[in-house]
Write a protein that holds these residues in place. Structure first.
Motif, PDB file in Angstrom:
ATOM      1  N   TYR A   1      13.381 122.128  91.539  1.00 15.88           N
ATOM      2  CA  TYR A   1      13.033 120.728  91.782  1.00 15.88           C
ATOM      3  C   TYR A   1      11.519 120.607  91.878  1.00 15.88           C
ATOM      4  CZ  TYR A   1      12.778 122.703  96.469  1.00 15.88           C
ATOM      5  OH  TYR A   1      12.485 123.498  97.547  1.00 15.88           O
ATOM      6  N   PHE A   2      11.034 119.384  91.803  1.00 18.17           N
ATOM      7  CA  PHE A   2       9.620 119.148  92.070  1.00 18.17           C
ATOM      8  C   PHE A   2       9.512 118.212  93.257  1.00 18.17           C
ATOM      9  CE2 PHE A   2      10.531 115.724  89.047  1.00 18.17           C
ATOM     10  CZ  PHE A   2       9.900 114.640  89.619  1.00 18.17           C
ATOM     11  N   THR A   3       8.392 118.248  93.926  1.00 20.29           N
ATOM     12  CA  THR A   3       8.210 117.415  95.112  1.00 20.29           C
ATOM     13  C   THR A   3       7.028 116.473  94.929  1.00 20.29           C
ATOM     14  OG1 THR A   3       6.807 119.067  96.178  1.00 20.29           O
ATOM     15  CG2 THR A   3       9.176 119.153  96.662  1.00 20.29           C
ATOM     16  N   THR A   4       7.054 115.399  95.683  1.00 24.18           N
ATOM     17  CA  THR A   4       5.974 114.421  95.700  1.00 24.18           C
ATOM     18  C   THR A   4       5.635 114.099  97.151  1.00 24.18           C
ATOM     19  OG1 THR A   4       7.345 112.432  95.794  1.00 24.18           O
ATOM     20  CG2 THR A   4       6.894 113.333  93.614  1.00 24.18           C
ATOM     21  N   THR A   5       4.473 113.557  97.347  1.00 28.74           N
ATOM     22  CA  THR A   5       4.121 113.044  98.679  1.00 28.74           C
ATOM     23  C   THR A   5       4.785 111.680  98.851  1.00 28.74           C
ATOM     24  OG1 THR A   5       2.159 111.855  97.921  1.00 28.74           O
ATOM     25  CG2 THR A   5       1.860 114.179  98.566  1.00 28.74           C
ATOM     26  N   GLY A   6       4.808 111.201 100.047  1.00 32.33           N
ATOM     27  CA  GLY A   6       5.354 109.862 100.292  1.00 32.33           C
ATOM     28  C   GLY A   6       4.603 108.790  99.522  1.00 32.33           C
ATOM     29  N   GLN A   7       3.290 108.932  99.449  1.00 32.53           N
ATOM     30  CA  GLN A   7       2.471 107.954  98.724  1.00 32.53           C
ATOM     31  C   GLN A   7       2.767 107.991  97.227  1.00 32.53           C
ATOM     32  OE1 GLN A   7      -1.739 108.501  99.301  1.00 32.53           O
ATOM     33  NE2 GLN A   7      -2.249 106.532  98.386  1.00 32.53           N
ATOM     34  N   GLN A   8       2.902 109.184  96.669  1.00 34.83           N
ATOM     35  CA  GLN A   8       3.231 109.296  95.244  1.00 34.83           C
ATOM     36  C   GLN A   8       4.603 108.709  94.956  1.00 34.83           C
ATOM     37  OE1 GLN A   8       2.812 113.541  95.163  1.00 34.83           O
ATOM     38  NE2 GLN A   8       0.920 113.458  93.985  1.00 34.83           N
ATOM     39  N   TRP A   9       5.577 108.997  95.826  1.00 38.74           N
ATOM     40  CA  TRP A   9       6.940 108.500  95.623  1.00 38.74           C
ATOM     41  C   TRP A   9       6.966 106.973  95.694  1.00 38.74           C
ATOM     42  CZ3 TRP A   9      10.835 110.116  93.151  1.00 38.74           C
ATOM     43  CH2 TRP A   9      12.085 109.555  93.334  1.00 38.74           C
ATOM     44  N   ALA A  10       6.256 106.408  96.657  1.00 37.66           N
ATOM     45  CA  ALA A  10       6.201 104.944  96.793  1.00 37.66           C
ATOM     46  C   ALA A  10       5.581 104.308  95.551  1.00 37.66           C
ATOM     47  CB  ALA A  10       5.415 104.557  98.041  1.00 37.66           C
ATOM     48  N   ALA A  11       4.545 104.923  94.998  1.00 35.76           N
ATOM     49  CA  ALA A  11       3.908 104.399  93.785  1.00 35.76           C
ATOM     50  C   ALA A  11       4.869 104.471  92.603  1.00 35.76           C
ATOM     51  CB  ALA A  11       2.629 105.173  93.477  1.00 35.76           C
ATOM     52  N   PHE A  12       5.622 105.553  92.497  1.00 36.86           N
ATOM     53  CA  PHE A  12       6.599 105.700  91.418  1.00 36.86           C
ATOM     54  C   PHE A  12       7.687 104.635  91.531  1.00 36.86           C
ATOM     55  CE2 PHE A  12      10.725 107.486  90.070  1.00 36.86           C
ATOM     56  CZ  PHE A  12      10.480 107.570  88.711  1.00 36.86           C
TER      57      PHE A  12
END
Length: 63
Positions: A42-53
């Motif tokens: 899997y890959f991970t993102t930060t909360g900020q990156q996920w919210a932007a996506f």
């Protein structure tokens, strides 16, 4: 700090489709994996990156 993803879920819009992704929780972010090949990792993102996506998806910037 690394964390093992938990609470994996698939979109309810996916129904019985096999070409989907699942999202799991990690610290302050998200992990994403392919439902057809979970062992691939899997890959991970930060909360900020996920919210932007999510914002980009909701605003149809990928259409």
């Amino acid at each position: 700090m690394s964390q093992t993803p938990d609470n994996w879920r698939k979109s309810s819009r996916s129904s019985n489709q096999t070409n989907c992704v699942e999202v799991g929780r990690v610290n302050d972010g998200a992990a994403v994996r392919d439902t057809k090949d979970r062992s691939a990792g899997y890959f991970t993102t930060t909360g900020q990156q996920w919210a932007a996506f999510i914002d980009a998806v909701k605003n149809q910037r990928f259409d």
